[in-house]
Design a protein around this motif. Structure first.
Motif, short mmCIF file in Angstrom:
data_model
loop_
_atom_site.label_atom_id
_atom_site.label_comp_id
_atom_site.label_asym_id
_atom_site.label_seq_id
_atom_site.Cartn_x
_atom_site.Cartn_y
_atom_site.Cartn_z
N CYS A 105 1.27 -4.36 -0.12
CA CYS A 105 1.14 -3.31 -1.43
C CYS A 105 0.44 -2.31 -0.54
O CYS A 105 -0.42 -2.07 0.16
N ALA A 106 0.88 -0.86 -1.08
CA ALA A 106 0.66 0.21 -0.47
C ALA A 106 -1.03 0.56 -0.67
O ALA A 106 -1.38 0.15 -1.95
N GLU A 107 -1.83 1.12 0.01
CA GLU A 107 -3.18 1.56 -0.22
C GLU A 107 -3.30 2.23 -1.42
O GLU A 107 -4.32 2.15 -2.17
N LYS A 108 -2.52 3.53 -1.40
CA LYS A 108 -2.72 4.42 -2.58
C LYS A 108 -1.34 4.53 -3.20
O LYS A 108 -0.20 4.41 -2.83
N TRP A 109 -1.60 4.53 -4.88
CA TRP A 109 -0.84 4.49 -5.66
C TRP A 109 -0.88 5.85 -6.31
O TRP A 109 -1.68 6.77 -6.47
N PRO A 110 0.41 6.42 -6.88
CA PRO A 110 0.58 7.65 -7.44
C PRO A 110 -0.08 7.53 -8.69
O PRO A 110 -0.29 6.71 -9.33
N HIS B 249 -4.31 -3.16 8.12
CA HIS B 249 -5.02 -3.00 7.06
C HIS B 249 -5.24 -4.22 6.29
O HIS B 249 -4.50 -5.18 6.15
N GLU B 250 -6.40 -4.21 5.69
CA GLU B 250 -6.75 -5.05 4.65
C GLU B 250 -5.94 -4.87 3.48
O GLU B 250 -5.87 -3.90 3.13
N HIS B 251 -5.76 -6.26 2.77
CA HIS B 251 -4.90 -5.81 1.52
C HIS B 251 -5.70 -5.04 0.39
O HIS B 251 -7.05 -5.38 0.34
N PRO B 252 -5.14 -3.99 -0.19
CA PRO B 252 -5.99 -3.13 -0.92
C PRO B 252 -6.70 -3.94 -2.21
O PRO B 252 -7.59 -3.53 -2.81
N LEU B 253 -5.87 -4.91 -2.55
CA LEU B 253 -6.60 -5.88 -3.71
C LEU B 253 -7.44 -6.86 -3.31
O LEU B 253 -7.87 -7.79 -4.12
N HIS B 254 -7.73 -7.06 -2.12
CA HIS B 254 -8.55 -8.03 -1.69
C HIS B 254 -9.84 -7.90 -2.21
O HIS B 254 -10.67 -8.84 -2.05
N ARG B 255 -10.29 -6.67 -2.55
CA ARG B 255 -11.67 -6.37 -2.83
C ARG B 255 -12.03 -7.23 -4.04
O ARG B 255 -13.18 -7.33 -4.29
N HIS C 38 0.01 -8.79 -5.66
CA HIS C 38 -0.70 -9.73 -4.53
C HIS C 38 -0.54 -11.06 -4.87
O HIS C 38 -0.63 -11.72 -5.94
N PHE C 39 -0.44 -12.21 -3.66
CA PHE C 39 -0.33 -13.32 -3.95
C PHE C 39 -0.78 -13.89 -2.50
O PHE C 39 -0.42 -13.67 -1.42
N LYS C 40 -1.82 -14.99 -2.72
CA LYS C 40 -2.21 -15.49 -1.50
C LYS C 40 -2.75 -16.98 -1.75
O LYS C 40 -3.67 -17.26 -2.53
N PRO C 41 -1.79 -18.16 -1.22
CA PRO C 41 -2.34 -19.45 -1.31
C PRO C 41 -3.55 -19.66 -0.58
O PRO C 41 -3.98 -18.88 0.45
N THR C 42 -4.56 -20.52 -1.18
CA THR C 42 -5.55 -20.74 -0.42
C THR C 42 -5.55 -21.13 1.07
O THR C 42 -4.82 -22.04 1.26
N GLY C 43 -6.39 -20.56 1.89
CA GLY C 43 -6.23 -20.66 3.25
C GLY C 43 -5.13 -19.94 4.11
O GLY C 43 -5.13 -20.22 5.12
N TYR D 163 8.24 -7.11 -1.25
CA TYR D 163 7.88 -6.55 -0.13
C TYR D 163 6.89 -7.69 0.58
O TYR D 163 5.73 -7.86 0.04
N TRP D 164 7.45 -8.39 1.81
CA TRP D 164 6.78 -9.32 2.07
C TRP D 164 5.83 -8.93 3.34
O TRP D 164 6.27 -8.02 4.19
N ARG D 165 4.60 -9.44 3.21
CA ARG D 165 3.49 -8.80 4.30
C ARG D 165 3.79 -9.58 5.59
O ARG D 165 3.88 -10.65 5.58
N ILE D 166 3.66 -8.74 6.56
CA ILE D 166 4.06 -9.34 7.94
C ILE D 166 3.03 -8.78 8.92
O ILE D 166 2.34 -7.77 8.61
N GLY D 167 2.96 -9.47 10.03
CA GLY D 167 2.04 -9.01 11.19
C GLY D 167 2.52 -7.54 11.93
O GLY D 167 1.71 -6.73 12.06
N ASP D 168 3.80 -7.88 12.23
CA ASP D 168 4.35 -6.45 12.85
C ASP D 168 6.03 -6.71 12.74
O ASP D 168 6.56 -7.71 12.97
N VAL D 169 6.54 -5.56 12.21
CA VAL D 169 7.85 -5.67 12.09
C VAL D 169 8.74 -5.56 13.40
O VAL D 169 9.85 -6.31 13.17
#
Length: 287
Positions: A62-67, A2-8, A50-55, A161-167
């Protein structure tokens, strides 16, 4: 994946300020767009979502839907002034009040290498400060000052919560020979070699120094340091369902957390401070 929900907030190649407040899923969020990194904080909980160093790919999940109300799952929630369930009040929220309350942003600065932010929460006789430094690496420092005239008990965590390709294709190195406690099996344990979390994991380690999260699916590694005076908690729910989170989303994160008082409450004298930190930088993925 999934694309990160805050990438928008970063899709369009237009000039925008380094700091800009936006509204997203009924929360105020601070969008940070610096030449060296992108990031998003929620005012609720002073939560880095959300945190993303350039490149690079995003570091945090982060979960796509928040309560509509309540805690946001993902990023780095601040669990305070207790971690897990409250020791005596079953009706009180898990992981405390801090992630449910709006914090005040006292300061935000930028320089050539990144950004610095200072958040504060004042609650009853407590003052809690979060200092964040973001650029090519990520550093969070949490400080609590107890301002009452009686001692108190507390516990806290920076629950990343560290984002990974596949647990199924991640392994955590740097814990070989470290004694811990397996909370799923309710027994002491000693880590041997790399720790793999596929199938579920909830372990608390007494550990100093860096660990390396090797993500073979994405061919990257993150070096994670939970500080000198904290425990390290490694958690993944395995096949246990998470409310509001799809199974495919669950496969895309693992928690490596900095905690204190997670096994026994920490005592603070009047005027005493408690500190917690979490630092991460890009590493070299092992074979």
């Amino acid at each position: 994946m999934h694309e990160h929900p805050l990438h928008r907030f970063f899709k369009f190649k237009r000039e925008q300020p380094i700091f800009q407040w936006e509204r997203f899923q009924q929360r105020d969020v601070l969008v940070i767009n610096h030449p060296h990194c992108q990031a998003v904080f929620s005012r609720q909980g002073a939560q880095l979502l959300h945190f993303k160093p350039t490149g690079q790919k995003p570091w945090l999940w982060c979960a796509e839907k928040w309560p509509q109300v309540g805690a946001i799952r993902g990023g780095v929630p601040i669990c305070w002034p207790w971690y897990g369930r409250h020791p005596s009040e079953n009706a009180w929220p898990s992981h405390g009040w801090a992630r449910l309350i709006d914090w005040k942003l006292l300061d935000s600065q930028t320089d050539e290498e990144g950004v610095s932010l200072h958040w504060r929460l004042t609650l009853c006789d407590w003052q809690v400060d979060l200092h964040a430094r973001l650029g090519e690496s990520m550093e969070l420092r949490l400080s609590t000052e107890h301002q009452d005239d009686e001692p108190c008990q507390m516990s806290q965590a920076l629950r990343a919560y560290w984002r990974i390709g596949d647990v199924a294709e991640v392994a955590l190195s740097g814990l070989d020979g470290v004694i811990g406690y397996d909370q799923l099996n309710r027994e002491a344990c000693e880590q041997k070699g790399e720790l793999r979390v596929d199938g579920g994991c909830q372990r608390v380690f007494q550990h100093d120094g860096e660990m390396q999260l090797n993500d073979h699916a994405w061919h990257r590694a993150l070096s994670i340091d939970t500080g000198d005076n904290a425990n390290t908690v490694v958690w993944h729910p395995g096949r246990r369902p998470l409310l509001g989170v799809s199974w495919s989303e669950v496969m895309g994160f693992v928690c490596v957390e900095s905690t204190s008082g997670s096994t026994r409450q920490q005592s603070l004298a009047p005027g005493e401070q408690a500190h917690l930190s979490l630092h991460a930088r890009a590493g070299l993925c092992s074979a």
